[in-house]
Design an enzyme around this catalytic site. Structure first.
Site, PDB file in Angstrom:
ATOM      1  N   GLU A  40     -16.355   6.987   2.109  1.00 16.97           N
ATOM      2  CA  GLU A  40     -16.112   6.746   0.689  1.00 16.97           C
ATOM      3  C   GLU A  40     -16.935   5.554   0.186  1.00 16.97           C
ATOM      4  O   GLU A  40     -16.991   4.502   0.825  1.00 16.97           O
ATOM      5  CB  GLU A  40     -14.622   6.454   0.473  1.00 16.97           C
ATOM      6  CG  GLU A  40     -14.255   6.117  -0.965  1.00 16.97           C
ATOM      7  CD  GLU A  40     -12.834   5.586  -1.096  1.00 16.97           C
ATOM      8  OE1 GLU A  40     -12.261   5.748  -2.186  1.00 16.97           O
ATOM      9  OE2 GLU A  40     -12.305   5.012  -0.124  1.00 16.97           O
ATOM     10  N   LYS A 110     -11.759  11.714  -7.124  1.00 13.55           N
ATOM     11  CA  LYS A 110     -10.541  11.196  -6.501  1.00 13.55           C
ATOM     12  C   LYS A 110      -9.377  11.161  -7.496  1.00 13.55           C
ATOM     13  O   LYS A 110      -9.496  10.626  -8.595  1.00 13.55           O
ATOM     14  CB  LYS A 110     -10.820   9.798  -5.957  1.00 13.55           C
ATOM     15  CG  LYS A 110      -9.692   9.179  -5.146  1.00 13.55           C
ATOM     16  CD  LYS A 110     -10.151   7.821  -4.619  1.00 13.55           C
ATOM     17  CE  LYS A 110      -9.096   7.138  -3.758  1.00 13.55           C
ATOM     18  NZ  LYS A 110      -9.588   5.821  -3.275  1.00 13.55           N
ATOM     19  N   CYS A 148      -9.577   8.927   0.796  1.00 14.24           N
ATOM     20  CA  CYS A 148      -8.893   7.676   1.120  1.00 14.24           C
ATOM     21  C   CYS A 148      -7.417   7.653   0.703  1.00 14.24           C
ATOM     22  O   CYS A 148      -6.580   8.260   1.342  1.00 14.24           O
ATOM     23  CB  CYS A 148      -9.666   6.509   0.507  1.00 14.24           C
ATOM     24  SG  CYS A 148      -9.327   4.906   1.306  1.00 14.24           S
TER      25      CYS A 148
END
Length: 260
Positions: A40, A110, A148
Site C-alpha cells: 500500500e 480503499k 490495509c
C-alpha cells in the site's frame, strides 16, 4: 501460480521518481512470475501524509504508466499496490492491477480510511473512501481486492465472497506495533471466508512509524505457504488458487450461513 510479494521499504528522503524507478526495476527482476504484488502507498509512504496532496496523480499518471511498462516487460500480472489518486477535487487511496500487456485490469479505492494514528491529518481528513467491494475476474478465478485497514472489517470480506471471490489480494502499510494483529487477521479472513489470501505489507521506517513487514500467503484451509521477515524482502511463493474450491467442497461451512 508463481507469486512474488515485494515487501518494499519506502525511503521518503528519495525523490518520488527515484522511488518509482526502483520499484519498477524490482518488478522487472521477477520475470517468470505470474503475479507480482507491491504494498500500500509505497510511492508516497503510508504515513507520509504531508506529501500526499502534492504527489497525487490521475490513474493515467506517471507512476501507473511506469509500473505498466514494468508489467509489460515482466510479462506478469502486477498488483502495483496503491497510490494517491487525484480524481478532480478528490483524492483516493487507489489500488491498481495491471495485466501482462500493461493495461489496467482492475482498480479498487480503499473503503475504510485509517485515522486513529493521526485523526487531524490521517486518511479521513485527506482522502475520500471508495464506493464498495471490488472483485476482479482474474485468469485464475474471481479475486477480491482489499487494502490495509479494511482487514479489520470482516463484513467487507463476506461481501467479496458473496460476489464470487475465491482469492484475495491484500496490500498494506501495517505498522510494527500492531503486527500481531496483521498476522492473526490475515489468517482469520482466509479461514472464515475460505479464501486464498496473498497479503503484501510494507517494511522500513517512515518518520516515527516503523512498518511491520511479515507479508504472508495463507490458503483457504489456513495453511501458511510463506511469510516474510520484518525487513525489506521479496517473498516468492507458489500457490494453487484452484485449491480453494476443493476446500469449500470438503468443508462447506459457507453454505450454513444464517445471517447475511
Amino acid at each position: 501460480m508463481r507469486t512474488a510479494l515485494l515487501q518494499l521499504a519506502t525511503d521518503l528522503d528519495q525523490p518520488l521518481a527515484a522511488r518509482v524507478e526502483r520499484a519498477a526495476a524490482l518488478v522487472r527482476e521477477q520475470r517468470g512470475a505470474d503475479l507480482v504484488v507491491l504494498p500500500e502507498l509505497w510511492p508516497v509512504g503510508a504515513f507520509g501524509y504531508d506529501g500526499w496532496a502534492d504527489a497525487a496523480e490521475p490513474l493515467d499518471g506517471p507512476t501507473v504508466r511506469a509500473m505498466a511498462d514494468a508489467a509489460r516487460d515482466t510479462g506478469a500480472h502486477v498488483h502495483m499496490g496503491s497510490f494517491v489518486e487525484r480524481d478532480g477535487d478528490r483524492l483516493h487511496n487507489t489500488s491498481v492491477v495491471l495485466g501482462p500487456d500493461g493495461e489496467v485490469a482492475a482498480t479498487y479505492r480503499k473503503v475504510h480510511l485509517f485515522g486513529l494514528h493521526s485523526p487531524e491529518r490521517g486518511e479521513p481528513s485527506l482522502l475520500s473512501p471508495g464506493e464498495g467491494p471490488v472483485v476482479w475476474d482474474a485468469p485464475w478465478g474471481p479475486t477480491g481486492l482489499a487494502t490495509c485497514y479494511d482487514l479489520r472489517f470482516p463484513e467487507l470480506f463476506r461481501a467479496l465472497v458473496d460476489r464470487g471471490a475465491r482469492t484475495l489480494l491484500l496490500v498494506a502499510g501495517w505498522p510494527e506495533p500492531r503486527i500481531a494483529h496483521w498476522s492473526l487477521l490475515v489468517r482469520a479472513r482466509a479461514v472464515e471466508d475460505q479464501l486464498l489470501v496473498v497479503a503484501c505489507n510494507a517494511a522500513g521506517r517512515q518518520g516515527s512509524t516503523a512498518l511491520g513487514g511479515r507479508s504472508l500467503v495463507v490458503d483457504a484451509w489456513g495453511a501458511l505457504h510463506g511469510e516474510a521477515s520484518p525487513s525489506e524482502q521479496v517473498l516468492e511463493v507458489d500457490v494453487d488458487p484452484a485449491a480453494t474450491d476443493g476446500v469449500r467442497e470438503r468443508f462447506p461451512v459457507l453454505d450454513d450461513r444464517v445471517l447475511r
